[in-house]
Write an enzyme that holds these catalytic residues in place. Structure first.
Site, PDB file in Angstrom:
ATOM      1  N   GLY A  99      34.173  30.242  48.747  1.00  0.00           N
ATOM      2  CA  GLY A  99      34.366  29.114  48.093  1.00  0.00           C
ATOM      3  C   GLY A  99      35.229  29.164  46.737  1.00  0.00           C
ATOM      4  O   GLY A  99      35.791  30.286  46.598  1.00  0.00           O
TER       5      GLY A  99
ATOM      6  N   HIS B 147      41.299  28.507  45.877  1.00  0.00           N
ATOM      7  CA  HIS B 147      42.467  28.491  44.759  1.00  0.00           C
ATOM      8  C   HIS B 147      43.800  28.907  45.593  1.00  0.00           C
ATOM      9  O   HIS B 147      43.732  28.809  46.770  1.00  0.00           O
ATOM     10  CB  HIS B 147      42.281  29.591  43.817  1.00  0.00           C
ATOM     11  CG  HIS B 147      42.286  30.973  44.301  1.00  0.00           C
ATOM     12  ND1 HIS B 147      43.031  31.705  44.852  1.00  0.00           N
ATOM     13  CD2 HIS B 147      40.935  31.780  44.398  1.00  0.00           C
ATOM     14  CE1 HIS B 147      42.712  32.884  45.367  1.00  0.00           C
ATOM     15  NE2 HIS B 147      41.276  32.854  45.008  1.00  0.00           N
TER      16      HIS B 147
ATOM     17  N   GLY C 120      45.885  31.175  46.173  1.00  0.00           N
ATOM     18  CA  GLY C 120      45.796  32.575  46.842  1.00  0.00           C
ATOM     19  C   GLY C 120      45.109  32.373  48.393  1.00  0.00           C
ATOM     20  O   GLY C 120      45.597  32.486  49.339  1.00  0.00           O
ATOM     21  N   HIS C 121      44.110  31.455  48.351  1.00  0.00           N
ATOM     22  CA  HIS C 121      43.215  31.168  49.764  1.00  0.00           C
ATOM     23  C   HIS C 121      44.090  30.182  50.371  1.00  0.00           C
ATOM     24  O   HIS C 121      44.266  30.144  51.460  1.00  0.00           O
ATOM     25  CB  HIS C 121      42.022  30.245  49.404  1.00  0.00           C
ATOM     26  CG  HIS C 121      40.840  31.178  48.766  1.00  0.00           C
ATOM     27  ND1 HIS C 121      40.547  30.603  47.567  1.00  0.00           N
ATOM     28  CD2 HIS C 121      40.240  32.154  49.128  1.00  0.00           C
ATOM     29  CE1 HIS C 121      39.414  31.653  47.341  1.00  0.00           C
ATOM     30  NE2 HIS C 121      39.321  32.414  48.418  1.00  0.00           N
TER      31      HIS C 121
ATOM     32  N   GLN D 125      26.608  39.901  47.978  1.00  0.00           N
ATOM     33  CA  GLN D 125      27.880  40.520  47.136  1.00  0.00           C
ATOM     34  C   GLN D 125      28.003  40.400  45.767  1.00  0.00           C
ATOM     35  O   GLN D 125      28.934  40.742  45.038  1.00  0.00           O
ATOM     36  CB  GLN D 125      29.185  39.669  47.693  1.00  0.00           C
ATOM     37  CG  GLN D 125      29.636  40.325  49.053  1.00  0.00           C
ATOM     38  CD  GLN D 125      31.003  39.420  49.590  1.00  0.00           C
ATOM     39  OE1 GLN D 125      30.779  38.869  50.706  1.00  0.00           O
ATOM     40  NE2 GLN D 125      31.833  39.428  48.696  1.00  0.00           N
TER      41      GLN D 125
ATOM     42  N   LYS E  63      45.315  41.606  47.523  1.00  0.00           N
ATOM     43  CA  LYS E  63      44.690  41.950  46.243  1.00  0.00           C
ATOM     44  C   LYS E  63      43.378  42.704  46.172  1.00  0.00           C
ATOM     45  O   LYS E  63      43.204  43.513  45.473  1.00  0.00           O
ATOM     46  CB  LYS E  63      44.421  40.428  45.445  1.00  0.00           C
ATOM     47  CG  LYS E  63      43.938  40.684  43.957  1.00  0.00           C
ATOM     48  CD  LYS E  63      43.880  39.410  43.290  1.00  0.00           C
ATOM     49  CE  LYS E  63      42.957  39.160  42.210  1.00  0.00           C
ATOM     50  NZ  LYS E  63      41.562  39.423  42.623  1.00  0.00           N
TER      51      LYS E  63
ATOM     52  N   GLN F 130      38.758  46.188  50.331  1.00  0.00           N
ATOM     53  CA  GLN F 130      38.133  45.097  51.284  1.00  0.00           C
ATOM     54  C   GLN F 130      39.025  45.137  52.458  1.00  0.00           C
ATOM     55  O   GLN F 130      38.540  44.994  53.590  1.00  0.00           O
ATOM     56  CB  GLN F 130      37.980  43.857  50.871  1.00  0.00           C
ATOM     57  CG  GLN F 130      37.283  42.890  51.521  1.00  0.00           C
ATOM     58  CD  GLN F 130      36.712  41.539  50.958  1.00  0.00           C
ATOM     59  OE1 GLN F 130      35.536  41.564  50.725  1.00  0.00           O
ATOM     60  NE2 GLN F 130      37.672  40.714  50.699  1.00  0.00           N
TER      61      GLN F 130
ATOM     62  N   SER G 235      42.605  34.083  41.352  1.00  0.00           N
ATOM     63  CA  SER G 235      41.150  34.620  41.564  1.00  0.00           C
ATOM     64  C   SER G 235      40.150  33.399  41.052  1.00  0.00           C
ATOM     65  O   SER G 235      40.566  32.494  40.296  1.00  0.00           O
ATOM     66  CB  SER G 235      40.921  35.537  40.592  1.00  0.00           C
ATOM     67  OG  SER G 235      39.424  35.583  40.576  1.00  0.00           O
TER      68      SER G 235
HETATM   69  O1  PAF Z   1      37.084  38.156  49.613  1.00  0.00           O
HETATM   70  C1  PAF Z   1      36.161  37.466  49.791  1.00  0.00           C
HETATM   71  O2  PAF Z   1      36.320  36.239  49.330  1.00  0.00           O
HETATM   72  C2  PAF Z   1      34.936  37.719  50.405  1.00  0.00           C
HETATM   73  O3  PAF Z   1      34.399  39.101  50.047  1.00  0.00           O
HETATM   74  C3  PAF Z   1      34.663  37.505  51.692  1.00  0.00           C
HETATM   75  C4  PAF Z   1      35.413  38.164  52.800  1.00  0.00           C
HETATM   76  C5  PAF Z   1      34.945  35.937  51.976  1.00  0.00           C
HETATM   77  C6  PAF Z   1      33.228  37.802  52.437  1.00  0.00           C
HETATM   78  O4  PAF Z   1      32.249  36.949  51.631  1.00  0.00           O
END
Ligand code: PAF
Length: 316
Positions: A31, A34, A36-37, A61, A180, A184, A216
């Site tokens: 959620g 921004h 970037g998404h 997380q 970025k 991950q 971010s």
């Molecule tokens: O990078 C993120 O936004 C999170 O780590 C993800 C991949 C959505 C997993 O919760």
């Protein structure tokens, strides 16, 4: 645009789409959407028939304090997703993703196990961790103890665990992640190869605002002064890149110059800084191939990261 909370309903809907032979592009998010998404969503739309995003603030997380403070606004996220012509938002509740959990506090103790022995090379699925997390994906040693994963290895178990659940439910053809968060991206790519060989993980280069700051969700928390300080990290990365392109191959020299720029800002504190090999994520002494310049830092108490990938071989 459909919004589905139930995992079962989402799986059924996805099965209907797949039965029509359509390709699904997936962007998982916490959620706080921004630009970037939005770039990830755009790529997913361009390369697939149907675009699905998930919005799930995964408590695993975060440290509890940071979980509560996370800047999320589902109403705004819906508007953004609609503009990007998303077909489905999967927006599960915590109970939907973790049926055994009773209290929010059940999530955090697993983080104390962080230095637990792991398999050196293989992912391992641990069942029923502390009665709340039904399945935990333990990331192998060689992938987790790199970069700032050394400081909080649990974070990558948490992100791999939730993405594993999301992949199971949504069965996408392609899944999009930002470069970025380079560690991950590497971990999820390997996790998908291990458990979901039909899913292709695609990394998308970091998108920056006009001033150069990487997008971010946490940027909204920065005051103007803090933002100016955060930008110095980008300047330090560019300075380091410049040195390397001019022929400097000693990591130590490049890092010293970058640290000097960052440490001149009194609002900044370096959490982790290094230059690592792009493939193995292991630190290098000599820079002569594809490398990642990586900084994790605090601006007051706000933690951000920034990355530059330099591919000298491709450019020769
Ligand atoms: O990078 C993120 O936004 C999170 O780590 C993800 C991949 C959505 C997993 O919760």
């Amino acid at each position: 645009m459909k919004i589905i909370e139930s995992a079962l309903k989402a799986s059924t809907y996805i099965a209907e789409i797949k039965a029509k032979g359509k390709k699904i592009g997936f962007v998982p998010t916490l959620g706080g959407l921004h630009k970037g998404h939005q770039l990830l969503m755009q790529k997913a739309r361009e390369q697939n028939d149907v675009t699905v995003i998930s919005i799930f603030l995964n408590p695993m997380q975060f440290r509890k304090k940071h979980f509560i403070e996370y800047p999320s606004d589902f109403e705004l996220d819906k508007v953004i997703a609609k503009k990007k012509r998303i077909t489905l938002i999967f927006h599960p509740t915590i109970k939907e993703m973790f049926p055994f959990v009773r209290y929010l506090d059940d999530f955090f103790p697993f983080q104390n196990d962080e230095f637990k022995a792991r398999d050196p090379e293989r992912f391992v699925i641990e069942p029923k961790v502390q009665n709340s997390i039904d399945e935990l994906i333990r990331v192998p040693n060689e992938m987790v103890y790199q970069l700032d994963g050394k400081l909080h290895p649990w974070f990558f178990d948490a992100s791999a665990t939730i993405v594993h659940k999301l992949f199971k439910i949504l069965q996408p053809d392609h899944a999009y992640f930002g470069e970025k968060d380079i560690q991950q991206l590497a971990i999820i790519t390997k996790m998908a190869e291990t458990y979901f060989p039909a899913i292709k993980v695609i990394g998308i280069p970091t998108l920056r605002d006009a001033d150069g700051l990487a997008f971010s969700s946490r940027n909204v928390k920065l005051s103007d002064k803090q933002r100016q300080s955060a930008l110095k990290v980008y300047h330090a990365l560019k300075y380091g890149e410049n040195l390397i392109r001019k022929g400097e191959s000693e990591t130590r020299i490049v890092l010293t110059a970058m640290k000097k720029i960052i440490m001149a800002q009194h609002l900044l504190e370096i959490d982790y800084i290094d230059i690592v090999d792009k493939k193995s994520l292991k630190p290098v002494n000599q820079i002569n191939n594809a490398v990642i310049l990586y900084v994790a830092f605090f601006v007051n108490s706000i933690r951000l990261t920034d990355t530059l990938i330099i591919n000298l071989m491709n450019e020769k």
